[in-house]
Design a protein around this motif. Structure first.
Motif, PDB file in Angstrom:
ATOM      1  N   MET B 260       0.784  -1.241   0.000  1.00  0.00           N
ATOM      2  CA  MET B 260       0.000   0.000   0.000  1.00  0.00           C
ATOM      3  C   MET B 260       0.811   1.283   0.000  1.00  0.00           C
ATOM      4  O   MET B 260       0.221   2.355  -0.167  1.00  0.00           O
ATOM      5  CB  MET B 260      -0.986   0.012   1.162  1.00  0.00           C
ATOM      6  N   ALA B 261       2.131   1.211   0.129  1.00  0.00           N
ATOM      7  CA  ALA B 261       2.875   2.478   0.113  1.00  0.00           C
ATOM      8  C   ALA B 261       4.347   2.326  -0.280  1.00  0.00           C
ATOM      9  O   ALA B 261       5.016   3.306  -0.531  1.00  0.00           O
ATOM     10  CB  ALA B 261       2.798   3.153   1.470  1.00  0.00           C
ATOM     11  N   ILE B 262       4.859   1.110  -0.271  1.00  0.00           N
ATOM     12  CA  ILE B 262       6.272   0.781  -0.523  1.00  0.00           C
ATOM     13  C   ILE B 262       7.163   1.236   0.631  1.00  0.00           C
ATOM     14  O   ILE B 262       7.859   0.425   1.224  1.00  0.00           O
ATOM     15  CB  ILE B 262       6.804   1.333  -1.858  1.00  0.00           C
ATOM     16  N   CYS B 263       7.155   2.512   0.944  1.00  0.00           N
ATOM     17  CA  CYS B 263       7.963   2.978   2.072  1.00  0.00           C
ATOM     18  C   CYS B 263       7.428   4.334   2.526  1.00  0.00           C
ATOM     19  O   CYS B 263       6.521   4.884   1.906  1.00  0.00           O
ATOM     20  CB  CYS B 263       9.451   3.077   1.696  1.00  0.00           C
ATOM     21  N   THR B 264       8.001   4.846   3.580  1.00  0.00           N
ATOM     22  CA  THR B 264       7.608   6.161   4.097  1.00  0.00           C
ATOM     23  C   THR B 264       8.564   7.206   3.525  1.00  0.00           C
ATOM     24  O   THR B 264       9.754   6.924   3.322  1.00  0.00           O
ATOM     25  CB  THR B 264       7.663   6.139   5.641  1.00  0.00           C
ATOM     26  N   SER B 265       8.051   8.404   3.288  1.00  0.00           N
ATOM     27  CA  SER B 265       8.834   9.496   2.703  1.00  0.00           C
ATOM     28  C   SER B 265      10.226   9.596   3.324  1.00  0.00           C
ATOM     29  O   SER B 265      10.374   9.639   4.552  1.00  0.00           O
ATOM     30  CB  SER B 265       8.075  10.808   2.917  1.00  0.00           C
ATOM     31  N   THR B 266      11.236   9.639   2.474  1.00  0.00           N
ATOM     32  CA  THR B 266      12.611   9.683   2.984  1.00  0.00           C
ATOM     33  C   THR B 266      12.876  10.988   3.731  1.00  0.00           C
ATOM     34  O   THR B 266      13.534  10.990   4.767  1.00  0.00           O
ATOM     35  CB  THR B 266      13.636   9.539   1.841  1.00  0.00           C
ATOM     36  N   ALA B 267      12.377  12.102   3.211  1.00  0.00           N
ATOM     37  CA  ALA B 267      12.590  13.384   3.895  1.00  0.00           C
ATOM     38  C   ALA B 267      12.006  13.317   5.304  1.00  0.00           C
ATOM     39  O   ALA B 267      12.629  13.767   6.279  1.00  0.00           O
ATOM     40  CB  ALA B 267      11.955  14.523   3.100  1.00  0.00           C
ATOM     41  N   SER B 268      10.826  12.764   5.424  1.00  0.00           N
ATOM     42  CA  SER B 268      10.187  12.649   6.741  1.00  0.00           C
ATOM     43  C   SER B 268      11.003  11.757   7.659  1.00  0.00           C
ATOM     44  O   SER B 268      11.165  12.054   8.856  1.00  0.00           O
ATOM     45  CB  SER B 268       8.772  12.085   6.587  1.00  0.00           C
ATOM     46  N   GLN B 269      11.508  10.666   7.116  1.00  0.00           N
ATOM     47  CA  GLN B 269      12.274   9.740   7.960  1.00  0.00           C
ATOM     48  C   GLN B 269      13.580  10.370   8.443  1.00  0.00           C
ATOM     49  O   GLN B 269      13.957  10.205   9.613  1.00  0.00           O
ATOM     50  CB  GLN B 269      12.560   8.446   7.202  1.00  0.00           C
ATOM     51  N   TYR B 270      14.250  11.068   7.560  1.00  0.00           N
ATOM     52  CA  TYR B 270      15.518  11.684   8.003  1.00  0.00           C
ATOM     53  C   TYR B 270      15.256  12.846   8.957  1.00  0.00           C
ATOM     54  O   TYR B 270      16.059  13.090   9.870  1.00  0.00           O
ATOM     55  CB  TYR B 270      16.355  12.107   6.793  1.00  0.00           C
ATOM     56  N   ALA B 271      14.149  13.543   8.766  1.00  0.00           N
ATOM     57  CA  ALA B 271      13.790  14.583   9.739  1.00  0.00           C
ATOM     58  C   ALA B 271      13.497  13.943  11.099  1.00  0.00           C
ATOM     59  O   ALA B 271      13.939  14.443  12.144  1.00  0.00           O
ATOM     60  CB  ALA B 271      12.575  15.361   9.245  1.00  0.00           C
ATOM     61  N   ALA B 272      12.777  12.842  11.089  1.00  0.00           N
ATOM     62  CA  ALA B 272      12.465  12.154  12.346  1.00  0.00           C
ATOM     63  C   ALA B 272      13.743  11.637  13.014  1.00  0.00           C
ATOM     64  O   ALA B 272      13.862  11.641  14.247  1.00  0.00           O
ATOM     65  CB  ALA B 272      11.497  11.008  12.089  1.00  0.00           C
ATOM     66  N   LEU B 273      14.682  11.200  12.178  1.00  0.00           N
ATOM     67  CA  LEU B 273      15.960  10.733  12.737  1.00  0.00           C
ATOM     68  C   LEU B 273      16.688  11.882  13.432  1.00  0.00           C
ATOM     69  O   LEU B 273      17.193  11.722  14.563  1.00  0.00           O
ATOM     70  CB  LEU B 273      16.820  10.146  11.613  1.00  0.00           C
ATOM     71  N   ALA B 274      16.724  13.036  12.772  1.00  0.00           N
ATOM     72  CA  ALA B 274      17.366  14.195  13.401  1.00  0.00           C
ATOM     73  C   ALA B 274      16.613  14.598  14.670  1.00  0.00           C
ATOM     74  O   ALA B 274      17.218  14.990  15.676  1.00  0.00           O
ATOM     75  CB  ALA B 274      17.412  15.359  12.409  1.00  0.00           C
ATOM     76  N   ALA B 275      15.294  14.480  14.614  1.00  0.00           N
ATOM     77  CA  ALA B 275      14.480  14.846  15.788  1.00  0.00           C
ATOM     78  C   ALA B 275      14.766  13.928  16.973  1.00  0.00           C
ATOM     79  O   ALA B 275      14.686  14.361  18.131  1.00  0.00           O
ATOM     80  CB  ALA B 275      13.005  14.784  15.426  1.00  0.00           C
ATOM     81  N   SER B 276      15.105  12.691  16.677  1.00  0.00           N
ATOM     82  CA  SER B 276      15.354  11.738  17.772  1.00  0.00           C
ATOM     83  C   SER B 276      16.510  12.198  18.655  1.00  0.00           C
ATOM     84  O   SER B 276      16.562  11.878  19.841  1.00  0.00           O
ATOM     85  CB  SER B 276      15.635  10.337  17.211  1.00  0.00           C
ATOM     86  N   GLU B 277      17.414  12.962  18.044  1.00  0.00           N
ATOM     87  CA  GLU B 277      18.595  13.391  18.810  1.00  0.00           C
ATOM     88  C   GLU B 277      18.281  14.522  19.779  1.00  0.00           C
ATOM     89  O   GLU B 277      19.021  14.747  20.738  1.00  0.00           O
ATOM     90  CB  GLU B 277      19.703  13.814  17.828  1.00  0.00           C
ATOM     91  N   ILE B 278      17.217  15.246  19.510  1.00  0.00           N
ATOM     92  CA  ILE B 278      16.901  16.381  20.394  1.00  0.00           C
ATOM     93  C   ILE B 278      15.588  16.200  21.134  1.00  0.00           C
ATOM     94  O   ILE B 278      15.202  17.032  21.942  1.00  0.00           O
ATOM     95  CB  ILE B 278      16.842  17.706  19.599  1.00  0.00           C
ATOM     96  N   PHE B 279      14.894  15.098  20.841  1.00  0.00           N
ATOM     97  CA  PHE B 279      13.547  14.948  21.385  1.00  0.00           C
ATOM     98  C   PHE B 279      13.528  14.995  22.911  1.00  0.00           C
ATOM     99  O   PHE B 279      12.692  15.696  23.505  1.00  0.00           O
ATOM    100  CB  PHE B 279      12.906  13.641  20.900  1.00  0.00           C
ATOM    101  N   GLY B 280      14.426  14.266  23.540  1.00  0.00           N
ATOM    102  CA  GLY B 280      14.398  14.162  24.996  1.00  0.00           C
ATOM    103  C   GLY B 280      14.410  15.520  25.685  1.00  0.00           C
ATOM    104  O   GLY B 280      13.514  15.851  26.468  1.00  0.00           O
ATOM    105  N   GLU B 281      15.396  16.317  25.338  1.00  0.00           N
ATOM    106  CA  GLU B 281      15.540  17.617  25.995  1.00  0.00           C
ATOM    107  C   GLU B 281      14.405  18.564  25.600  1.00  0.00           C
ATOM    108  O   GLU B 281      13.808  19.236  26.446  1.00  0.00           O
ATOM    109  CB  GLU B 281      16.887  18.229  25.588  1.00  0.00           C
ATOM    110  N   THR B 282      14.118  18.601  24.311  1.00  0.00           N
ATOM    111  CA  THR B 282      13.058  19.502  23.829  1.00  0.00           C
ATOM    112  C   THR B 282      11.726  19.135  24.460  1.00  0.00           C
ATOM    113  O   THR B 282      10.950  20.005  24.887  1.00  0.00           O
ATOM    114  CB  THR B 282      12.953  19.400  22.290  1.00  0.00           C
ATOM    115  N   HIS B 283      11.458  17.843  24.519  1.00  0.00           N
ATOM    116  CA  HIS B 283      10.166  17.411  25.058  1.00  0.00           C
ATOM    117  C   HIS B 283      10.031  17.799  26.528  1.00  0.00           C
ATOM    118  O   HIS B 283       8.946  18.217  26.958  1.00  0.00           O
ATOM    119  CB  HIS B 283       9.993  15.902  24.884  1.00  0.00           C
ATOM    120  N   GLN B 284      11.105  17.658  27.262  1.00  0.00           N
ATOM    121  CA  GLN B 284      11.034  18.016  28.685  1.00  0.00           C
ATOM    122  C   GLN B 284      10.670  19.483  28.854  1.00  0.00           C
ATOM    123  O   GLN B 284       9.849  19.835  29.724  1.00  0.00           O
ATOM    124  CB  GLN B 284      12.376  17.722  29.372  1.00  0.00           C
ATOM    125  N   GLN B 285      11.250  20.333  28.027  1.00  0.00           N
ATOM    126  CA  GLN B 285      10.924  21.769  28.105  1.00  0.00           C
ATOM    127  C   GLN B 285       9.454  21.997  27.776  1.00  0.00           C
ATOM    128  O   GLN B 285       8.746  22.728  28.477  1.00  0.00           O
ATOM    129  CB  GLN B 285      11.785  22.562  27.115  1.00  0.00           C
TER     130      GLN B 285
END
Lengths: 382, 364
Positions: B260-285
């Protein structure tokens, strides 16, 4: 017992792709993924959207500006008049468009007439919907032409739709204007829906002409037509496609889209607007490259003595390997293991096509030449 | 002449009421939009840089169906740290947003069971996903005073009736109410006793002060945990979600994802990957900020005598609101999520944000 046993689900292509990844020098002539990167102006538009359109929220059917660009494109290329507000749904690539089209048109027990060989996902999607595939076989000797008379003969009281993929994947034949007219007339006479897949419509060779069934009188009101940016703009990773069709059916497609994935990446949608409204020279460049590469492949296949349907469009050739006396899965495996060239076995597209291989011409020419050289060696050793 | 075939197709769809249920917006469209599923925050530059770098380096092609390897690894790592699970990358399937995660789990895991137990109050996307290919649904009644969650007794009774697969939200997508750690442990015990399984929507779990109480931590072999990657970071409209599940469930869902989709948008995935590095601190704020805004809104609601639905997630609140109250919200220019779309007629859901207090004032 309430709990059922899990259905087995293996995919032959997964195994081949996984093995291909283990070879540093592999030449991939399998997957339909153009080697060109996405044109720079499209990437720039995505970057701009990341900064300036962060708070855009699109309805499940897609950004209005993208739907307008799609409407203009299908008018320009396909000669289909549509209302961008009610007759377009943006999708996660052509694959989701395909899935939605099948789910919208077909239910339990409904029959879909499918000229074969065809893209295997149609059968998978149809199985999900509970529909039944009625295959109409074609032959490479006739360049995989689906004879309208044979299509008509396959219609039963349960038939609800015709699948018309032109140019076809994997067979690469283009439905002629006369045949398309005849097929649309059959659909009208038997009150059938048409599922049209135009994804390769910009890649047509020699004197062949692409015709969208929805562009013909009586065609639009019974057609759902899909397309995507993946092949034409080398945007496979962006996952952006669409379905167009009559408003009453498209309202159902939009509901299904919301139920399946809710929406489509806002960044991909902005990139899509740039692709459709920006310069088109990259598309022309790619089309010219594919035409040159197609010639290289056909010449090599001729040297190998292989038979094939002449690719009238698309990005593949579907070649017959019956002379090997081997199953295509085994041949594909041998070519991969021995020569590190990945081609897709015909059995991945249809169980009746165990004596075919699909080869793409989506590699730089020097790689393609090397891949064909290795394939010659492999075929000679079989 | 009108097409009878088309008429029949349209009639089939019209009879499927679940498909007509509207979905809330994915992400807030401005300060007065308190009805969307995710708050909107401007993206951190690092996230944009991650996506741009990927695109400029040619990551514009198909990627692996289950997601790019580093993102799957990052999601597994995050879930394990936050929820006490021990997922590996192979247990993760990246989806094109939360709704695709709902659809894949409900339809593909659901196909392995005769029935699926679903709370009468849940995100409208659940009913929509069920509506695409009807499954036999066993409705679990909910109690408003428990935040619209099914009680443990209700789950036990449904197990007794033979249902072996459940779709549960914790926190609730309507109220933000979450099962406590003890309750989750009891649910895990009950499911284990009956060889039953669950699809566990824990997308809002990081907004709960007590942290993530995931069923997957106690029943990893029989739970599919779903959620956004990463809720509240600003990627709502980029549509990235995930499913964490045993590999024998991931395999058929991966096949369906290919279909039904083959894969998820690469731009979205790489953005999510970058977000994973800052999520903890940003989320706490952001959690701290939300906590304060929610406390102020709750205090005002209490002063005004508004009828609140219990909830624990700091990103939203739910309260009873009749037609007149909804009219006042509309007059104040506030968008809200209507409870009837979730299965709870007299409730509205409000996101926590700068305009929440305005909304509460309007309701008072």
């Amino acid at each position: 017992m309430s709990k059922k046993k899990q259905a087995a689900g293996t995919n032959l292509l997964y195994q081949l792709i996984a093995e291909a990844r283990t070879y540093d020098d592999v030449i991939v002539m399998g997957r339909g993924d153009p080697d060109f990167d996405t044109p720079a102006h499209i990437v720039e538009a995505a970057k701009h959207a990341m900064i300036h359109h962060q708070d855009d929220v699109a309805p499940p059917a897609g950004l209005p500006a993208l739907r307008e660009a799609i409407a203009a494109r299908v008018k320009r290329v396909n000669n289909i008049d549509i209302d961008p507000a009610s007759e377009v749904v943006v999708t996660n690539g052509g694959q989701e468009a395909l899935f939605l089209m099948v789910l919208a048109a077909l239910g339990e027990g409904d029959e879909l007439i499918v000229p074969e060989p065809n893209y295997n996902t149609y059968a998978d999607s149809l199985a999900f919907a509970g529909g039944v595939k009625v295959a109409v076989q074609t032959a490479h000797e006739a360049d995989f032409r689906a004879d309208p008379a044979v299509v008509r003969a396959a219609i039963t009281e349960k038939t609800r739709a015709l699948l018309l993929v032109s140019p076809n994947n994997p067979a690469a034949n283009v439905i002629s204007p006369a045949d398309m007219r005849a097929l649309v007339d059959i659909a009208i006479q038997h009150d059938l829906m048409i599922l049209a897949d135009d994804i390769y419509d910009l890649f047509v060779y020699d004197d062949f002409v692409h015709t969208s069934p929805a562009s013909l009188p009586g065609g639009k009101e019974r057609s759902l037509t899909l397309n995507a940016l993946s092949k034409a703009y080398s945007m496979t990773g962006w996952r952006l496609g669409w379905v167009v069709g009559p408003a009453d059916l498209m309202a159902r497609v939009a509901e299904l889209k919301a139920a399946i994935s809710g929406g489509t990446s806002i960044i991909s949608q902005h990139a899509g607007i740039a692709a459709l409204t920006g310069p088109q020279d990259a598309v022309d460049m790619m089309a010219a490259a594919y035409a040159r590469r197609r010639r290289l492949v056909l010449d090599a296949l001729d040297e190998m003595g292989m038979q094939y349907g002449v690719p009238q469009g698309g990005q593949f050739v579907f070649a017959n390997i019956a002379f090997t006396g081997m199953d295509s899965a085994e041949v594909a495996q041998r070519i991969l293991s021995e020569q590190h060239v990945l081609a897709y076995p015909g059995s991945a597209f249809s169980k009746e096509r165990k004596d075919y291989l699909r080869m793409t011409f989506l590699q730089p020419e020097e790689q393609l030449i090397e891949g064909l050289r290795r394939m010659k060696l492999a075929m000679a050793s079989l | 002449m009108a097409s009878q075939t088309k008429t029949k197709i349209l009639a089939r769809h019209a009879a499927n009421a679940a498909l007509n249920i509207p979905l809330p917006g994915i992400s807030m469209r401005g300060a007065h939009d308190l009805g969307a599923d995710e708050p909107f925050y401007p993206l951190d530059e690092q996230i944009i840089a991650g996506a741009v770098e990927a695109l400029e380096s040619g990551q514009t092609h198909y990627v692996d169906v289950p997601g790019i390897a580093p993102l799957r690894e990052a999601i597994a790592k995050h879930l394990n740290a936050a929820c006490g699970t021990s997922w590996q990358s192979a247990n993760i399937l990246v989806t094109a947003g939360m709704q695709e995660a709902r659809f894949l789990t409900i339809q593909i895991i659901g196909a392995q069971y005769d029935q699926i137990g679903v709370p009468t109050v849940a995100h409208p996307g659940v009913q929509k996903a069920l509506g695409v290919r009807r499954r036999q649904v066993v409705s679990l009644s909910v109690e408003t005073e428990q935040g619209c969650l099914p009680s443990l007794d209700e789950i036990a009774a449904t197990l007794k009736k033979g249902c072996r697969l459940f779709y549960l939200e914790s926190p609730s997508r309507l109220s933000g109410a979450a099962y406590t750690q003890n309750q989750v442990a009891r649910i895990a015990d009950m499911l284990a006793q009956h060889d039953a399984a669950a699809i566990w929507d824990q997308g809002l779990a990081r907004w709960v002060d007590e942290g993530c109480s995931s069923l997957a931590a106690l029943a990893e072999g029989s739970t599919a945990a779903i959620g956004e990657a990463w809720h509240g970071i600003g990627l709502g409209s980029w549509l990235v979600g995930s499913i964490a599940a045993p590999t024998d469930w991931i395999a058929p869902m991966q096949s369906q994802k290919q279909i039904m989709a083959i894969c998820t948008s690469t731009a979205s995935q790489y953005a999510a990957l970058a977000a994973s590095e800052i999520f903890g601190e940003t989320h706490q704020q952001r959690l701290g900020q939300m906590r304060g805004q929610r406390a102020a809104a709750l205090a005002m609601a209490s002063e005004l005598g508004l009828d609140l639905v219990p909830g624990a997630a700091n990103n939203l609140l739910a309260l009873h609101a009749d037609a007149s109250a909804r009219g006042r919200l509309a007059e104040a220019g506030i968008d809200f999520a209507a409870g009837e779309d979730f299965g709870a007629c007299d409730i509205v859901r409000l996101n926590i944000g700068a305009a929440t207090v305005t909304a509460i004032e309007a309701l008072g």
